[in-house]
Write an enzyme that holds these catalytic residues in place. Structure first.
Site, mmCIF file in Angstrom:
data_model
loop_
_atom_site.group_PDB
_atom_site.id
_atom_site.type_symbol
_atom_site.label_atom_id
_atom_site.label_comp_id
_atom_site.label_asym_id
_atom_site.label_seq_id
_atom_site.Cartn_x
_atom_site.Cartn_y
_atom_site.Cartn_z
ATOM 1 N N ASP A 162 28.819 48.229 54.473
ATOM 2 C CA ASP A 162 27.629 47.865 55.274
ATOM 3 C C ASP A 162 26.491 47.131 54.524
ATOM 4 O O ASP A 162 25.701 46.473 55.184
ATOM 5 C CB ASP A 162 27.290 49.076 56.362
ATOM 6 C CG ASP A 162 27.095 50.112 55.333
ATOM 7 O OD1 ASP A 162 27.242 50.071 54.142
ATOM 8 O OD2 ASP A 162 26.689 51.368 55.824
ATOM 9 N N ASP A 164 24.397 58.274 50.286
ATOM 10 C CA ASP A 164 23.265 57.417 50.756
ATOM 11 C C ASP A 164 22.379 58.484 51.463
ATOM 12 O O ASP A 164 22.651 59.435 51.983
ATOM 13 C CB ASP A 164 23.737 56.685 52.094
ATOM 14 C CG ASP A 164 22.747 55.666 52.552
ATOM 15 O OD1 ASP A 164 22.855 54.620 52.072
ATOM 16 O OD2 ASP A 164 21.830 55.913 52.941
ATOM 17 N N ARG A 211 12.107 52.520 55.972
ATOM 18 C CA ARG A 211 11.277 52.421 54.534
ATOM 19 C C ARG A 211 10.661 51.181 54.699
ATOM 20 O O ARG A 211 10.974 50.028 54.799
ATOM 21 C CB ARG A 211 12.242 52.518 53.398
ATOM 22 C CG ARG A 211 12.872 53.732 53.335
ATOM 23 C CD ARG A 211 13.712 53.944 52.095
ATOM 24 N NE ARG A 211 14.192 55.336 51.945
ATOM 25 C CZ ARG A 211 15.178 55.927 51.321
ATOM 26 N NH1 ARG A 211 16.321 54.934 51.136
ATOM 27 N NH2 ARG A 211 15.700 57.131 51.611
ATOM 28 N N SER A 248 16.014 56.274 47.935
ATOM 29 C CA SER A 248 17.425 56.202 48.211
ATOM 30 C C SER A 248 18.047 57.374 47.147
ATOM 31 O O SER A 248 17.742 57.914 46.308
ATOM 32 C CB SER A 248 17.829 54.631 47.548
ATOM 33 O OG SER A 248 18.796 54.814 46.900
HETATM 34 C C1 MIC Z 1 18.597 52.795 51.122
HETATM 35 O O1 MIC Z 1 18.084 52.606 52.309
HETATM 36 O O2 MIC Z 1 17.721 52.661 50.194
HETATM 37 C C2 MIC Z 1 20.081 52.682 50.735
HETATM 38 C C3 MIC Z 1 20.176 51.114 50.326
HETATM 39 O O3 MIC Z 1 20.740 52.918 51.763
HETATM 40 C C4 MIC Z 1 20.256 53.637 49.869
HETATM 41 C C5 MIC Z 1 21.227 53.690 48.953
HETATM 42 C C6 MIC Z 1 21.537 52.682 47.969
HETATM 43 O O4 MIC Z 1 20.528 52.520 47.068
HETATM 44 O O5 MIC Z 1 22.693 51.915 47.804
HETATM 45 C C7 MIC Z 1 19.895 55.019 50.290
HETATM 46 O O6 MIC Z 1 19.122 55.366 51.108
HETATM 47 O O7 MIC Z 1 20.504 55.941 49.355
HETATM 48 FE FE1 SF4 Z 2 21.452 50.702 55.325
HETATM 49 FE FE2 SF4 Z 2 19.996 52.465 53.976
HETATM 50 FE FE3 SF4 Z 2 18.843 50.628 55.532
HETATM 51 FE FE4 SF4 Z 2 20.142 52.536 56.456
HETATM 52 S S1 SF4 Z 2 18.303 52.761 55.178
HETATM 53 S S2 SF4 Z 2 20.314 50.710 57.238
HETATM 54 S S3 SF4 Z 2 21.732 52.898 54.987
HETATM 55 S S4 SF4 Z 2 20.013 50.001 53.586
#
Ligand code: MIC
Ligand code: SF4
Length: 700
Positions: free
Chosen positions: A119, A174, A434, A590
């Site tokens: 994803d 994640d 985020r 993350s």
């Molecule tokens: C994110 O929202 O920062 C991610 C990308 O989903 C990360 C995982 C990753 O860095 O691959 C997370 O939240 O753990």
């Molecule tokens: Fe994907 Fe991380 Fe964003 Fe959720 S917060 S949509 S898992 S990149």
């Protein structure tokens, strides 16, 4: 203990034949925990002073923890090992996690359910992502893992819809894995290596956290949403307010929230730094699972009436108003009226926080018959194939397209900087979780986190808009039946066929970086000094250019700390070994273990900060990097970048838990530091990381 009838144990041994081939015979007490048992063992606690058992109520989180503890004393603040029922991975962390899992030499996963999602890296701007997807798909098929194909949706949304179950434990590579708390799961984000170990049947270790009772009273007013609830919690507690805690939601307000609303709240508990967040499993949960055709996994779960919490936070839902988190932190929260009518350049709707069917229906209602403001670009990514199919079938998708929305595939997309970066200094409203600096792919992009209602209303108006201006809110109910068609979830091969499944490995997939046992002395310069709240997006940025390198540590490490100091990788490499110094809540965000593996590759031996975020600290230990904290935070000012620091007699001090000091040779000053470690963590560090620890187990 009353669980005994539910135990069926199996024991293994761990053995490793080379750095990259690890045969795992894993110590595993495989417990099949039937949630109703949780009730029966709800009441005993140990008094830490007298050692005696006594009876009192348990919180819901404690009931699930207690039913899953397989190692350690069930005492607050102590490290406990948990039996993990389910795991999930996504592709950006998954490739590395499966390289690690493969190295364990285990044929079939030892969980009740493991799912591999694709994803994150779905742009396929080159061969790398597509190769990784094929690798993950083939590993999944061979090792007993369900494979959610690209296009099927965001891991957390799909897991909630199709796999999650109340009372079960889930760890995922994640940080937003706690989304599962919306249906009463104990769902925790972890590093890829920890997930690999759990897939192999090993326990997952956490420090028994404090439990915070978040009492919800009243009911949300029209146009105020679940996003505003979690923004209010963030406003009050900040991005480090949840560290070492589980947020447990109780109170009469809980029953007014649907499962997707609860999941929005537990999802963004990650932004508090919390271990996880959880809601009870009640009639609302049952209705959701019934609508997903999975009512059979439902069990009622609630805290005991006399449960004892460590802290309490009360939120009157009826007093909340629409809010936004301003740049560049999810806790920089203000009401829309405080922020004012700022002009908007971009709106993005989706992500694992706010992409459910009901969220999308609200958006479609607001967009219906309107046109996106000429100065705004609106992107919408429904959270799953299920959501997208239903929107398409009922005409809501048509309303979005007709209004001028740029409809994206069901994936993380812009949330992780995979496309849709805003214009320079652009103001972007996002329903995501985020808004760290640079995460959108535009370094000076100004990202605001808002609810879907605020996002859609603003996309039409062209400025930040309070949806209450839209008049009467429509009643959009959860469907009685979701459209169920799991054709994009590939089941694993039958065990007898699994041995014939070929693993498809692309040329971008490189090995785990080299490690070494903890040195007895570390004498080296500070290669970088950073401030407070450094995120893993600072340490190891993502985005369309960098994410495809997730399975290639030498290549990805060239982007390490790019947001703070682009010269860092070259400097660190030329120094050979170095130390990084930082402020509070270092490594928030993350779960990506790459934020530890890239520094490891670049020769970082220790990280000395005021405080750490939970998952990142564990990832550093797993990578064999010493995680140190200042005894006195003010000593942070006694070190500058370029100073030479020395730590001596380290092995004995770590092994014997002796006081640690860092000597600043440049400034001639001694600085006391801390490194609290469990027995297991000490051994991991002394060995040079979790992989080497595993090797050492074998040679015993
Ligand atoms: C994110 O929202 O920062 C991610 C990308 O989903 C990360 C995982 C990753 O860095 O691959 C997370 O939240 O753990
Ligand atoms: Fe994907 Fe991380 Fe964003 Fe959720 S917060 S949509 S898992 S990149």
């Amino acid at each position: 203990m009353q669980l005994s009838s539910a135990y069926f144990g199996y024991i293994g041994i761990l053995c490793i034949s080379s750095v990259d081939t690890i045969h795992f015979l894993w110590y595993n007490i495989g417990i099949q925990v039937h949630p109703p048992y949780i009730y029966k063992l709800s009441c005993s606690r140990r008094n830490t002073k007298t050692g005696k058992e006594y009876y009192m109520g348990l919180t819901l989180a404690e009931k699930i923890l207690k039913a899953h503890v397989v190692d350690g004393d069930f005492v607050k603040g102590q490290e406990i090992g948990l039996k993990i029922d389910q795991t999930l991975t996504q592709d950006a962390t998954g490739t590395m996690a499966y390289i690690e899992f493969e190295a364990m030499g285990i044929d079939q996963v030892r969980t009740e359910r493991s799912v591999a999602y694709v994803d994150h890296n779905t742009l396929q701007n080159g061969f790398e992502n597509a190769d990784d997807h094929r690798f993950i798909g083939s590993v999944a098929k061979k090792h007993g893992i369900y494979f959610s194909r690209p296009g099927n949706g965001i891991c957390h949304q799909v897991h909630l819809e199709r796999f999650g179950a109340p009372g079960k434990t889930l760890i995922g590579s994640d940080s937003h894995t706690p989304t599962g708390g919306g249906i009463g799961m104990l769902a925790i984000g972890a590093g890829g290596l920890d997930v690999a170990v759990a897939m192999g049947g090993g326990a997952y270790y956490i420090t028994y956290p404090k439990i915070v009772n978040v009492v919800l009273t009243g009911k949300l007013n029209d146009w105020v949403s679940a996003k505003d609830v979690i923004l209010e919690v963030l406003r009050r507690l900040t991005v480090k307010g949840g560290v070492g805690k589980i947020m447990e939601y109780t109170g009469d307000g809980v029953s007014t929230l649907s499962v997707p609303e609860r999941a929005t709240i537990t999802n963004m508990g990650a932004e508090l730094g919390a271990t996880t967040s959880i809601f009870p499993s009640d009639k609302v949960t049952k209705a959701f699972l019934d609508a997903q055709g999975r009512g059979d996994v439902w069990v009622p779960l609630a805290p005991d009436p006399d449960a004892v919490y460590d802290e309490t936070l009360t939120i009157d839902l009826s007093a909340l108003e629409p809010m936004a988190a301003r740049p560049h932190s999810p806790d920089n929260v203000a009401s829309l009226s405080e922020i004012g009518r700022i002009k908007v350049d971009q709106v993005c709707i989706g992500s694992c926080t706010n992409s459910s069917f009901v969220d999308m229906m609200k958006v479609a209602y607001i967009l219906n018959g309107k046109t996106v403001h000429p100065d705004v670009s609106l992107a919408i990514a429904p959270g799953s194939k299920q959501v997208l199919t239903m929107l398409s079938a009922n005409g809501a998708l048509n309303a979005m397209i007709d209004a001028g929305a740029r409809v994206l595939e069901s994936a993380c997309g812009p949330c992780i900087g995979m496309g849709q970066s805003p214009n320079s200094k652009g103001i972007s409203l996002r329903t995501f979780n985020r808004n760290f600096e640079g995460r959108s792919g535009t370094r000076d992009g100004q990202i605001y986190l808002v609810s879907p209602e605020v996002a859609a209303a603003s996309a039409i108006a062209g400025y930040l808009t309070d949806p209450r201006e839209l008049g009467i809110m429509p009643q959009i109910d959860m469907p009685a039946h979701f459209t169920i068609h799991d054709n994009m979830i590939t089941p694993p091969a039958a065990p007898e066929e699994a041995k014939n499944v070929e693993i498809l490995r692309g040329p971008n997939i490189k090995e785990y970086p080299e490690t070494a046992p903890l040195a007895d002395s570390i004498v080296c310069p500070v290669s970088l000094k950073v401030g407070d709240n450094i995120t893993t997006d600072h340490i190891m940025p993502a985005g369309a250019k960098i994410l495809p390198l997730r399975s290639n540590i030498p290549a990805i490490s060239q982007h390490c700390f790019a947001v703070c100091d682009q010269s860092f990788p070259e400097r660190a490499k030329s120094l050979g070994k170095s130390i990084v110094v930082g402020g509070t809540n270092y490594g928030q965000g993350s779960s990506r273990e790459h934020a530890a593996l890239a520094p490891l590759y670049l020769g970082v031996k220790a990280v000395l900060v005021k405080s750490f975020a939970r998952i990142h600290r564990q990832n550093l230990i797993n990578a064999g990097i010493l995680p140190l904290t200042f005894t006195n935070e003010a000593d942070y000012d006694k070190i500058d970048a370029g100073d030479t620091l020395s730590l001596t007699g380290l092995r004995e001090k770590i092994a014997e838990r002796l006081p640690l000091t860092v000597y600043n040779e440049t400034k001639k000053v001694e600085i006391p530091v801390e490194c609290p470690l469990s027995e297991r963590m000490r051994e991991i560090l002394l060995c040079g990381g979790l992989l080497d620890f595993t090797k050492a187990q074998l040679s015993k």
